[in-house]
Design a protein around this motif. Structure first.
Motif, PDB file in Angstrom:
ATOM      1  N   VAL A   1       0.839  -1.204   0.000  1.00  0.00           N
ATOM      2  CA  VAL A   1       0.000   0.000   0.000  1.00  0.00           C
ATOM      3  C   VAL A   1       0.872   1.251   0.000  1.00  0.00           C
ATOM      4  N   SER A   2       1.923   1.254   0.817  1.00  0.00           N
ATOM      5  CA  SER A   2       2.830   2.412   0.885  1.00  0.00           C
ATOM      6  C   SER A   2       3.477   2.668  -0.468  1.00  0.00           C
ATOM      7  N   TYR A   3       3.946   1.606  -1.128  1.00  0.00           N
ATOM      8  CA  TYR A   3       4.622   1.790  -2.414  1.00  0.00           C
ATOM      9  C   TYR A   3       3.643   2.144  -3.540  1.00  0.00           C
ATOM     10  N   LYS A   4       2.411   1.680  -3.426  1.00  0.00           N
ATOM     11  CA  LYS A   4       1.413   2.110  -4.408  1.00  0.00           C
ATOM     12  C   LYS A   4       1.203   3.620  -4.304  1.00  0.00           C
ATOM     13  N   LEU A   5       1.081   4.109  -3.064  1.00  0.00           N
ATOM     14  CA  LEU A   5       0.897   5.546  -2.849  1.00  0.00           C
ATOM     15  C   LEU A   5       2.153   6.332  -3.232  1.00  0.00           C
ATOM     16  N   ILE A   6       3.323   5.728  -3.004  1.00  0.00           N
ATOM     17  CA  ILE A   6       4.589   6.366  -3.390  1.00  0.00           C
ATOM     18  C   ILE A   6       4.650   6.539  -4.908  1.00  0.00           C
ATOM     19  N   PHE A   7       4.318   5.476  -5.653  1.00  0.00           N
ATOM     20  CA  PHE A   7       4.371   5.553  -7.114  1.00  0.00           C
ATOM     21  C   PHE A   7       3.364   6.557  -7.659  1.00  0.00           C
ATOM     22  N   VAL A   8       2.180   6.632  -7.035  1.00  0.00           N
ATOM     23  CA  VAL A   8       1.182   7.627  -7.447  1.00  0.00           C
ATOM     24  C   VAL A   8       1.720   9.037  -7.217  1.00  0.00           C
ATOM     25  N   ALA A   9       2.357   9.247  -6.045  1.00  0.00           N
ATOM     26  CA  ALA A   9       2.925  10.559  -5.720  1.00  0.00           C
ATOM     27  C   ALA A   9       4.055  10.921  -6.685  1.00  0.00           C
ATOM     28  N   ILE A  10       4.874   9.929  -7.057  1.00  0.00           N
ATOM     29  CA  ILE A  10       5.987  10.184  -7.973  1.00  0.00           C
ATOM     30  C   ILE A  10       5.482  10.540  -9.367  1.00  0.00           C
ATOM     31  N   LEU A  11       4.451   9.835  -9.819  1.00  0.00           N
ATOM     32  CA  LEU A  11       3.899  10.095 -11.151  1.00  0.00           C
ATOM     33  C   LEU A  11       3.269  11.488 -11.248  1.00  0.00           C
ATOM     34  N   ARG A  12       2.849  12.012 -10.131  1.00  0.00           N
ATOM     35  CA  ARG A  12       2.243  13.351 -10.121  1.00  0.00           C
ATOM     36  C   ARG A  12       3.296  14.466 -10.108  1.00  0.00           C
ATOM     37  N   MET A  13       4.554  14.110  -9.907  1.00  0.00           N
ATOM     38  CA  MET A  13       5.620  15.108  -9.878  1.00  0.00           C
ATOM     39  C   MET A  13       5.885  15.626 -11.290  1.00  0.00           C
ATOM     40  N   ASN A  14       6.092  16.930 -11.408  1.00  0.00           N
ATOM     41  CA  ASN A  14       6.379  17.540 -12.709  1.00  0.00           C
ATOM     42  C   ASN A  14       7.869  17.490 -13.041  1.00  0.00           C
ATOM     43  N   SER A  15       8.693  17.503 -11.996  1.00  0.00           N
ATOM     44  CA  SER A  15      10.142  17.546 -12.187  1.00  0.00           C
ATOM     45  C   SER A  15      10.723  16.148 -12.398  1.00  0.00           C
ATOM     46  N   THR A  16      11.520  15.995 -13.461  1.00  0.00           N
ATOM     47  CA  THR A  16      12.211  14.727 -13.723  1.00  0.00           C
ATOM     48  C   THR A  16      13.242  14.456 -12.636  1.00  0.00           C
ATOM     49  N   GLU A  17      13.901  15.522 -12.189  1.00  0.00           N
ATOM     50  CA  GLU A  17      14.904  15.383 -11.127  1.00  0.00           C
ATOM     51  C   GLU A  17      14.250  14.942  -9.823  1.00  0.00           C
ATOM     52  N   GLY A  18      13.052  15.482  -9.558  1.00  0.00           N
ATOM     53  CA  GLY A  18      12.318  15.083  -8.359  1.00  0.00           C
ATOM     54  C   GLY A  18      11.937  13.617  -8.389  1.00  0.00           C
ATOM     55  N   ARG A  19      11.509  13.132  -9.568  1.00  0.00           N
ATOM     56  CA  ARG A  19      11.170  11.719  -9.716  1.00  0.00           C
ATOM     57  C   ARG A  19      12.390  10.829  -9.503  1.00  0.00           C
ATOM     58  N   ARG A  20      13.510  11.234 -10.114  1.00  0.00           N
ATOM     59  CA  ARG A  20      14.742  10.448  -9.980  1.00  0.00           C
ATOM     60  C   ARG A  20      15.180  10.366  -8.528  1.00  0.00           C
ATOM     61  N   LYS A  21      15.103  11.505  -7.827  1.00  0.00           N
ATOM     62  CA  LYS A  21      15.502  11.540  -6.427  1.00  0.00           C
ATOM     63  C   LYS A  21      14.574  10.684  -5.574  1.00  0.00           C
ATOM     64  N   ALA A  22      13.276  10.717  -5.872  1.00  0.00           N
ATOM     65  CA  ALA A  22      12.290   9.922  -5.121  1.00  0.00           C
ATOM     66  C   ALA A  22      12.547   8.428  -5.314  1.00  0.00           C
ATOM     67  N   PHE A  23      12.814   8.019  -6.558  1.00  0.00           N
ATOM     68  CA  PHE A  23      13.098   6.605  -6.831  1.00  0.00           C
ATOM     69  C   PHE A  23      14.381   6.153  -6.143  1.00  0.00           C
ATOM     70  N   SER A  24      15.397   7.007  -6.148  1.00  0.00           N
ATOM     71  CA  SER A  24      16.670   6.642  -5.506  1.00  0.00           C
ATOM     72  C   SER A  24      16.516   6.541  -3.993  1.00  0.00           C
ATOM     73  N   THR A  25      15.588   7.351  -3.433  1.00  0.00           N
ATOM     74  CA  THR A  25      15.325   7.298  -1.993  1.00  0.00           C
ATOM     75  C   THR A  25      14.769   5.942  -1.579  1.00  0.00           C
ATOM     76  N   CYS A  26      13.951   5.349  -2.465  1.00  0.00           N
ATOM     77  CA  CYS A  26      13.286   4.075  -2.146  1.00  0.00           C
ATOM     78  C   CYS A  26      14.067   2.846  -2.613  1.00  0.00           C
ATOM     79  N   GLY A  27      15.094   3.059  -3.431  1.00  0.00           N
ATOM     80  CA  GLY A  27      15.778   1.940  -4.067  1.00  0.00           C
ATOM     81  C   GLY A  27      16.328   0.900  -3.117  1.00  0.00           C
ATOM     82  N   SER A  28      17.060   1.351  -2.096  1.00  0.00           N
ATOM     83  CA  SER A  28      17.681   0.422  -1.149  1.00  0.00           C
ATOM     84  C   SER A  28      16.631  -0.374  -0.385  1.00  0.00           C
ATOM     85  N   HIS A  29      15.607   0.335   0.096  1.00  0.00           N
ATOM     86  CA  HIS A  29      14.555  -0.326   0.870  1.00  0.00           C
ATOM     87  C   HIS A  29      13.803  -1.336   0.024  1.00  0.00           C
TER      88      HIS A  29
END
Length: 319
Positions: free
Chosen positions: A216-244
């Motif tokens: 559920v958390s990752y579903k909401l995370i992906f929805v939040a990431i897709l709503r981001m306008n910035s490509t850099e913001g998306r990249r940073k968000a994905f890298s934040t979750c990568g290890s976990h």
């Protein structure tokens, strides 16, 4: 009833990973290296996230407790398993066996719920970054780890007491390298139906509830990431979750593989391989994943190493 059924078991014999003599020495060296890497990595992560000022955030608070649980169950299993490679008959006392089982259940269950708390933490960091430190206050963080600790201690004590109040009738050879619930239940001569149902119910609850929280958390995370306008913001968000996400995939994948095997094809040899992976390999991988993929941890390690080197160089100059 036969006389041997009244024999009181005072110790168990652990068969270990293999009975082939030529593999004992290579496996000892291999698993010693794995355990020492796990020990140093997790202890280092605990100390680093405690003392470094840049790592005093909720994310590293949970990472510290993840390292603590990894250290807990790898240490409950590792040293005793290593002994099995250097002695002819690896025995473990009745009470030590019960203690090992209790610690393994408690720490492994705790890891599942801490990973789910970490996924919620990542969701809050991405969904509401401006309110993140307010929502994930120290009090909330402690609640998110204290409840799993208390619940898992209860589950651990319940299962351990239930198993060790059953009669083993003199059967004492465990087809495993540590005291696990299923190999122990195969030795009992009284009816194990009740405890099997308890283990199945509690195990399913821990696995499914924590996994649902992650999904559920990752579903909401992906929805939040897709709503981001910035490509850099998306990249940073994905890298934040990568290890976990890597750690979650490896651990849950191993546990699901182990517990969803068809009963007809289930074997203790398969359990041994899966158990090696989640009791020794995963605790070794987790600190490596978080240190290699995380810039803050790598920088903290670099600065700590620099301070230690400077200290010893100054000390050598004064001698």
């Amino acid at each position: 009833m036969e006389e041997h059924n009244f024999t009181v078991v005072t110790e168990f014999i652990l068969l270990g990973i293999t009975d082939r003599p030529e593999l004992q020495a290579p496996l000892f060296v291999l698993f010693l290296a794995v355990y020492l890497t796990s020990l140093v990595g997790n202890l280092g992560m605990i100390v680093l996230t405690q003392v470094d000022s840049r790592l005093q955030t909720p994310m590293y608070f949970f990472l510290r407790h993840l390292a603590l649980t990894d250290l807990g169950y790898s240490t409950a299993v590792g040293p005793k398993m290593l002994v099995n490679f250097v002695v002819d008959q690896n025995s473990i006392s009745y009470h030590c066996c019960a203690t090992q089982l209790a610690f393994c259940i408690a720490f492994i269950d705790c890891e599942l719920f801490i990973l789910s708390a970490m996924s919620y933490d990542r969701y809050m960091a991405i969904y509401k970054p401006l309110l993140y430190t307010v929502i994930m206050s120290p009090r909330v963080c402690w609640v998110l780890v204290a409840i799993p600790y208390l619940y898992c201690m209860f589950v651990s004590l319940l299962v351990t007491i239930k198993i060790f109040t059953l009669s083993f009738c003199g059967h004492s050879v465990i087809s495993h390298f540590y005291c696990d619930s299923l190999p122990l239940l195969s030795l009992v001569c009284s009816d194990p139906h009740e405890i099997e149902l308890i283990i199945l119910t509690l195990g399913a609850f821990s696995l499914i509830s924590s996994l649902l929280m992650v999904l559920v958390s990752y579903k909401l995370i992906f929805v939040a990431i897709l709503r981001m306008n910035s490509t850099e913001g998306r990249r940073k968000a994905f890298s934040t979750c990568g290890s976990h996400l890597t750690v979650v995939t490896v651990l849950y994948g191993t546990l699901i593989f182990m517990y969803l095997q068809p009963k007809a094809s289930h074997s203790f040899d398969t359990d041994k391989v899966a158990s090696i992976f989640y009791t020794l390999v995963i605790p070794m991988l987790n600190p490596l994943i978080y240190s290699l993929r995380n810039k803050d941890v790598k920088y903290a390690l670099y600065m700590t190493w620099k301070k230690i080197s400077k200290y010893f160089s100054l000390k050598s100059c004064t001698i």
